[in-house]
Design a protein around this motif. Structure first.
Motif, mmCIF file in Angstrom:
data_model
loop_
_atom_site.group_PDB
_atom_site.id
_atom_site.type_symbol
_atom_site.label_atom_id
_atom_site.label_comp_id
_atom_site.label_asym_id
_atom_site.label_seq_id
_atom_site.Cartn_x
_atom_site.Cartn_y
_atom_site.Cartn_z
ATOM 1 N N ILE A 176 0.856 -1.185 0.000
ATOM 2 C CA ILE A 176 0.000 0.000 0.000
ATOM 3 C C ILE A 176 0.892 1.235 0.000
ATOM 4 O O ILE A 176 1.705 1.434 0.904
ATOM 5 C CB ILE A 176 -0.927 0.031 1.218
ATOM 6 N N GLY A 224 -6.102 3.711 4.731
ATOM 7 C CA GLY A 224 -5.132 2.639 4.886
ATOM 8 C C GLY A 224 -5.779 1.379 5.423
ATOM 9 O O GLY A 224 -5.485 0.264 4.957
ATOM 10 N N ALA A 228 -6.081 -2.201 3.323
ATOM 11 C CA ALA A 228 -5.510 -3.422 3.894
ATOM 12 C C ALA A 228 -6.574 -4.486 4.086
ATOM 13 O O ALA A 228 -6.345 -5.673 3.807
ATOM 14 C CB ALA A 228 -4.829 -3.100 5.224
ATOM 15 N N THR A 241 3.134 -1.232 4.074
ATOM 16 C CA THR A 241 2.505 0.055 3.794
ATOM 17 C C THR A 241 3.513 1.187 3.900
ATOM 18 O O THR A 241 4.160 1.363 4.934
ATOM 19 C CB THR A 241 1.350 0.324 4.776
ATOM 20 N N ALA A 243 2.989 4.842 3.641
ATOM 21 C CA ALA A 243 1.937 5.846 3.482
ATOM 22 C C ALA A 243 1.791 6.767 4.687
ATOM 23 O O ALA A 243 0.698 7.219 4.997
ATOM 24 C CB ALA A 243 0.606 5.146 3.207
ATOM 25 N N SER A 246 -1.237 6.992 7.380
ATOM 26 C CA SER A 246 -2.249 6.074 6.843
ATOM 27 C C SER A 246 -1.886 4.634 7.159
ATOM 28 O O SER A 246 -2.752 3.765 7.260
ATOM 29 C CB SER A 246 -2.389 6.244 5.331
ATOM 30 N N GLY A 247 -0.592 4.379 7.325
ATOM 31 C CA GLY A 247 -0.146 3.037 7.656
ATOM 32 C C GLY A 247 -0.653 2.546 8.991
ATOM 33 O O GLY A 247 -0.769 1.329 9.216
ATOM 34 N N ALA A 250 -3.684 0.601 8.316
ATOM 35 C CA ALA A 250 -3.377 -0.696 7.715
ATOM 36 C C ALA A 250 -2.918 -1.684 8.774
ATOM 37 O O ALA A 250 -3.322 -2.861 8.773
ATOM 38 C CB ALA A 250 -2.305 -0.527 6.641
#
Length: 354
Positions: A176, A224, A228, A241, A243, A246-247, A250
């Motif tokens: 991602i 995220g 995921a 990820t 990001a 945003s991770g 995830a």
């Protein structure tokens, strides 16, 4: 032009950071306004201006990694720090204004955290030739007062790909990315190559959360998490990820599925207090030691010998690495060490585009 000759290795990677304030702070989302904080130890210390990327200090990832370097410099040298944070709605004029504000106020160096500051820094650096500037993750061409701090993200991501290929039980993994820009494509390229070189039959699903000038993909944990979850539902059991904050979303999604693994980015996310409830699912993190590059710049200005030009922090100099917290990759360490040696020795050339 002075170049980096040695990068001090790092006990820096998991200290409290704050662009990469990826390590400390809340799980919160984007800051809607520019925010600033300044602290003074008085007198003869440094006077550093920092323009963070979206997410800012407290993103537990990229910005927090940079913040750790700022905090280390402040602790060692004293002085004053001014921090401003980008918005996802920023225009080029907003970025120019942010950097100009710091330079006009006498902060030196002025550091832009993230590639989005490249064009604006070129403009502002030309107007303030006596000020030292630094930019992380980009190169400002034609400016002799800018330190371009870059990393070999693809090399660290290759090792993450090796780990993912060796740990997947379903032969299906995911990547991602925050925004589909060249920088994040480097993460994808290295990861996919590492997976395929290790176990060619493993399927890799790539997905980006936003596109082009829309940087919301770096500060949207909900996006995220949704991305995921979709990958998990389709059979992926290891998800990497890159990001920003945003991770965090995830990682939360992965933690909800038994046997699945998350791979973090930029900071050692296993050690993030806000992610503690999920750490049993964080296989490893691709640590990008932005703090080292930022600290090196501040120290060089303090010493009266400002770094300029392009200074790269590769795998060979611990600019990037795989975190070992939790011990989840201890069993595959020989294979990871072998892959690292081949990259450092030049036997493996890691791609920078998918």
């Amino acid at each position: 032009m002075r170049r980096v000759s040695k990068i001090a290795a790092a006990g820096i990677a998991t200290a409290a950071l704050a662009l990469s304030a990826t390590a400390c702070g809340s799980t919160s989302s984007e800051k809607d306004k520019d925010t600033s904080s300044s602290s003074s130890a008085g007198g003869k210390g440094v006077k550093v201006g920092v323009a963070y990327d979206v997410g800012g200090r407290g993103d537990h990832s990229f910005n927090d990694s940079a913040a750790r370097g700022i905090d280390k410099a402040k602790a060692e040298f004293g002085g004053e720090i001014k921090e401003l944070t980008a918005k996802t709605t920023d225009t080029e004029a907003d970025r120019v204004e942010r950097l100009t504000q710091l330079a006009q106020a006498g902060y030196n160096p002025v550091i832009g955290i993230g590639y989005a500051y490249a064009n604006s820094m070129k403009q502002v650096a030309a107007k303030f030739p006596k000020t030292s500037f630094g930019i992380v993750d980009s190169v400002v061409e034609g400016a002799n007062n800018v330190d371009n701090i870059v990393f070999t993200e693809e090399q660290g991501s290759y090792l993450a790909g090796v780990a993912a290929a060796l740990k997947t039980k379903t032969d299906h993994v995911g990547f991602i990315g925050g925004v589909d820009v060249p920088l994040i494509k480097k993460f994808e390229a290295g990861f996919v190559q590492g997976v395929k070189d290790t176990k060619p039959g493993v399927k890799v699903d790539p997905q980006y959360l936003s596109h082009g000038s829309d940087t919301s993909g770096f500060a949207s944990p909900d996006k995220g998490k949704a991305a995921a979850q979709g990958m998990l539902d389709n059979g992926a059991d290891v998800i990497y990820t890159a990001a920003g904050s945003s991770g965090n979303g995830a990682i939360e999604a992965v933690a909800g599925k038994k046997g699945a693994w998350a791979i973090g980015v930029d900071s050692d996310q296993y050690n993030q207090a806000s992610l503690a409830k999920y750490k049993a699912s964080i296989l490893t993190s691709v640590v990008k030691n932005v703090d080292i590059g930022v600290y090196d710049l501040v120290k060089s200005v303090k010493d009266g010998k400002p770094l300029t030009g392009t200074n790269s922090y590769p795998l060979a100099k611990d600019g990037v690495s795989l975190a070992t917290s939790g011990g989840f990759i201890d069993d595959i360490k020989p294979k990871l060490d072998e892959a690292k040696k081949k990259i450092v020795d030049g036997q493996i050339k890691v791609k920078t585009t998918p």
